[in-house]
Design an enzyme around this catalytic site. Structure first.
Site, short mmCIF file in Angstrom:
data_model
loop_
_atom_site.label_atom_id
_atom_site.label_comp_id
_atom_site.label_asym_id
_atom_site.label_seq_id
_atom_site.Cartn_x
_atom_site.Cartn_y
_atom_site.Cartn_z
N CYS A 195 2.33 8.98 -31.98
CA CYS A 195 3.53 8.15 -31.86
C CYS A 195 4.34 8.17 -33.16
O CYS A 195 5.56 8.39 -33.14
CB CYS A 195 3.14 6.73 -31.47
SG CYS A 195 1.82 6.01 -32.45
N TYR A 196 3.68 7.94 -34.28
CA TYR A 196 4.42 8.00 -35.56
C TYR A 196 5.06 9.38 -35.76
O TYR A 196 6.25 9.47 -36.08
CB TYR A 196 3.50 7.69 -36.74
CG TYR A 196 3.04 6.25 -36.86
CD1 TYR A 196 3.95 5.21 -36.98
CD2 TYR A 196 1.68 5.93 -36.90
CE1 TYR A 196 3.51 3.88 -37.13
CE2 TYR A 196 1.24 4.62 -37.03
CZ TYR A 196 2.16 3.60 -37.16
OH TYR A 196 1.73 2.30 -37.30
#
Lengths: 348, 348, 348, 348
Positions: D160-161
């Site tokens: 996600c990051y």
């Protein structure tokens, strides 16, 4: 140059939203834009006229390329349905005129939910200026009134609290399962229910980590709940309703106490409710206690049933999303019915 | 009739708060009321004049029995210290006059934090009207300036962001541990930092479940951070500061990146910081990464230290309560120093 | 070597906390550490034995320099009072032994709040193993029982929900203002009330933006409310109590409906309540509807009074901080009484 | 008896989800169930085998009537695609076997995102047991790799990051606009990113009203960001990445600082980014600073661009929903590409 005859567009519903810049207006947009049988003809928002929707709601970037305009510039000749999402007191100023040019109007505000102008004045604190429409308006709770909604010119979309309460109580009251007096209704509402406006009371710092009840005994939804339930059951009812503000964005949680008038089991009440709502696509009778997160961003109303044997009470819990089943979703459900479409069109 | 000579009251500090109805004003009250060496002489709040404090802040019921009054009715003859908790631009209108009758003024706003009126105008977007006081005001960061604060007539209480940033950077910059350029500062602030006001942007529905950066490159705390650090270190520094709004009520979280100019271990930096703040009762150098909840409702600033060997950077994390160490608590710490009391009096 | 005779320490209360690592234990620490008449002799926490308090609660850095130890290593010879902050079922295992060596024990759990072991088993779902103490324990609600608490060896600190409910109902019930049957109690609790533990149900993602009722008709506080109110009034009462979990950290909001048995005005009820609680420093009868933020981190219980003329009901709203008046603060209030100190010592 | 030949079902994608009971698994369900070109063949969830989906996620009532089963009972003969939504370390145990019977596997975990097993071990803290697949797996960021994804048997769905960071940096890095070293990345994540599990650290009471950075310099997404950006640009880059946990349920907010290597205007950078992402339906280049609420429950990544002239830095802000573009939505976008469907199918 495009010469193709657009014969097939006859089925398109041409819609206008008035008061389109508020949260209910935005929710109408969110739900209507993906539909290929609805065309948003124009968005009216006095305070934001000239602005693009995406200036107020950047989330619509690349999906909504519309601007707000003023009521004065709006045209209603070829409009099939108007959603009026104005604060109470504003709707009644324009609805009479709208009905001259538009066949179907759905008012999401409180102006046409009551049949008595004196009760209206008592609870809304101003005169009603379109009394002649009060008897004509149809109360737009599809699970109760679909057969009238289909013929309505003016639908009064129910209040958010009344939706969660009436759906929970209807089967028990109509079946005579509970006593019609002494009913206690506690409701908890998310903050979006108070609308999109600058207000110290609704600021994050005031609301966060806080809870408070408000308008005890004087909330304008009290006469709405009373009148609708009494009309539906033919019985006089008496109850208390207390709303609370809680730090969530969306959702209403309602807990109702009523005295059982019959010796029944929880299972029998479940069966009664299941049967009552068998054809209702948006009411779910739950085996567990409902929770708000299960209905957020949906048009569902989840209802929980518990019997307290010690006190012979029926406890009903119900949850809705105040912006969907409590406002925009229900308005669209009404629109679907008015156009003889399946009521769940675009809502599931 | 009471005839007792109140000789022993000579030590009482007679305080007045102007702008007392905002969150910083209320926080001053919360911290000052329990003290038996401070008397709140009067509370000035133009917009709430005539109202009781408990009308705005019912939490003070049975502990604060004071009312707000207007600036016009306030008297300053026997007042020892005035806290000015007004929006920037308002403080400078009254502080020059106040200094004629009061010995000590502590301004919690931004009007006297900068020494250059042209920089003030650039960032605050209006003219400065009391330039003659800019050089006289003492920047009220006790860990940096206690020896000047003790003699000050006018103390400019630091901004909330600068407090969290300057305390974190001072030891590293003054020791030459890091390069003075290319520093990156990211700060996250709770919503109470924006003050008590009706605003759509700060409404619960807009802030909850949301995060956004704002005023990138243009926040008025940028010149404050720059000037204070350059004065303290005698070196020109260059940095970027980006504030973000996050859905919490209180607290600032700051994460700073700087390039190491020396080969040091984390342990050595810890020792440097411990030594630097040995006499500072409100700065805690942490072995773990700090978190906001550890400082909420306290005057502490917690600082975390990490070295990134790959990139030879020092990462500093610091947390404060924006209403305490970032506003009212620090103002009281300054007051304590101005009256030669232990700086932690009433703050621990 | 220190030879000074510490004669003056005779007044010190030597306290021990068992179950000190939970939220109530930490709250006891927060409230007791600033006192100069209380010495924390030892902190017992089985699961955290050997750890420093600041490892679990970094907020205590530089104010609390204590470690947790196991029950086995704890010594009770010179301990004046023990706070037991263990889950229900755990307290009864150690309290009998403790009472052999310690004069005063305050149990914050549920094990000694009921007088009937069979009711205990029904609601707590396990056998009671120290029945002989059930009749000896004094229910520690100071506003009701101060004159018994002062002589107690074992105080059963009330539950958080019962505290908010009993304080609200006592005056109305004792005065015969309301009917003792058909009372409806809705309570909303912050999440800290569920204790400090790893649990999916209490994770942020599950609780945030959500509300749910739970344990309808079966919550273990039901018999506590019933027994205390019946003993206090000498009348049998019947009621329903429904707890809800809401996304706040601290606080309980209770809304109670009861049927008026007399024709009274709101003002008369206010007078009755004011008189009843005239000597109670922690109960505030409010003119406005209470809100949670006014009592957070305090030992206050705020009570609001509304009469619904349509339904002849009394609506009581009450708020407390579940960790203070609902747990640690009330426990300390009890301790103060047991040591014949002013009950508000260290709590205001 | 139904005899109709289901010839037309040839286009149906038969999908299986392994690890279906977690938040990413539930999000896959939410997005896949409405599609009439995807059939969910089976849901595998070891810990919940035998339970109905609606027991864990009551929100799916009346829309999902499926149960979880164990891996042992699952059959893969006629399965077209498997989504593996297991914790890192678990995926690599089953993916090699799956690839024997299934043509397409999309792993949402971290096991196949890196190409080096030694780097994997350094950051994931355990040995890699399926190294032979590391070079075969295609990194599933469609905006970067669509032409490889279409041929992939095994897609490693990005973290996600990294998704929020790589999308923001790609145009600036590939164009040589910024220097490849000294980049600073700060990211703020909602709590659902940590998965569905019982954990004290993630409990509401610990997370609410709190912020903390974590894994400074050691987060497992660091090598992923590094490797993907270096491969994409052919240049070595150096950066710092610091994740923070903030009290929201969904969303990632990333703020990136980089040094400009060219004299450009904000407008020119905008044009560069617009051109770069002209064909990317889910990347929106914003004129305003992005905010999380605009992308929640969507597959969009919004990117904001600011130039700081004082420090000659480019500041990029980007937001995604960690469960959609950061997990399930991106996985489905990859699936669409693998089946040569328009990548936005079912995602807009």
């Amino acid at each position: 140059m495009q010469l193709q005859n657009d014969h097939r567009s006859y089925f398109m519903i041409r819609a206008t939203i008035i008061g389109a810049s508020g949260y209910s207006g935005a929710e109408l947009l969110r739900l209507l834009v993906p539909r290929n049988d609805v065309e948003i003809v124009q968005l009216v928002a006095a305070s934001s006229a000239g602005k693009k929707v995406t200036e107020l709601y950047p989330a619509f970037a690349e999906t909504v390329d519309l601007s707000y305009e003023s009521f004065e510039t709006a045209r209603f000749e070829h409009v099939d349905v108007v959603f009026v999402a104005l604060p109470s007191g504003e709707g009644m100023k324009i609805v009479p005129g709208l009905l001259n040019s538009v066949d179907k109007v759905i008012d999401l505000g409180g102006d046409f939910r009551l049949q008595s102008d004196s009760v209206y004045k008592e609870f809304y604190k101003h005169e009603h200026t379109a009394q002649h429409l009060l008897s004509e308006a149809v109360y737009g709770l599809p699970e109760l009134n679909a057969n009238d909604i289909v013929h309505a010119k003016l639908v009064a979309n129910p209040g958010c609290y009344p939706t969660s309460i009436i759906l929970a109580l209807l089967p028990a009251l109509k079946s005579g399962l509970i006593r019609p007096d002494g009913i206690v209704m506690n409701s908890l509402s998310g903050v979006s229910g108070a609308g999109r406006s600058a207000s110290l009371e609704l600021s994050f710092t005031e609301v966060n980590e806080n809870i408070r009840a408000y308008k005890i005994g004087s909330h304008q939804h009290i006469p709405e709940i009373q009148a609708v339930l009494e009309r539906a059951t033919g019985t006089q009812i008496s109850f208390s309703f207390i709303p609370h503000l809680v730090p969530i964005t969306r959702g209403i949680y309602t807990t109702i106490h009523a005295s059982l008038d019959a010796a029944v089991s929880e299972q029998e009440v479940h069966q009664l409710y299941d049967a009552f709502y068998r054809e209702a696509p948006f009411v779910r009778i739950k085996q567990q206690i409902p929770q708000i997160k299960d209905v957020v961003r949906t048009n569902f109303c989840d209802i929980g049933i518990t019997i307290l044997p010690r006190t012979k009470q029926l406890v009903l819990t119900s949850v809705i999303d105040n912006l969907v089943k409590g406002a925009a979703g229900q308005a669209i459900q009404n629109m679907n019915i008015m156009f003889r479409l399946p009521e769940e069109t675009g809502l599931k």
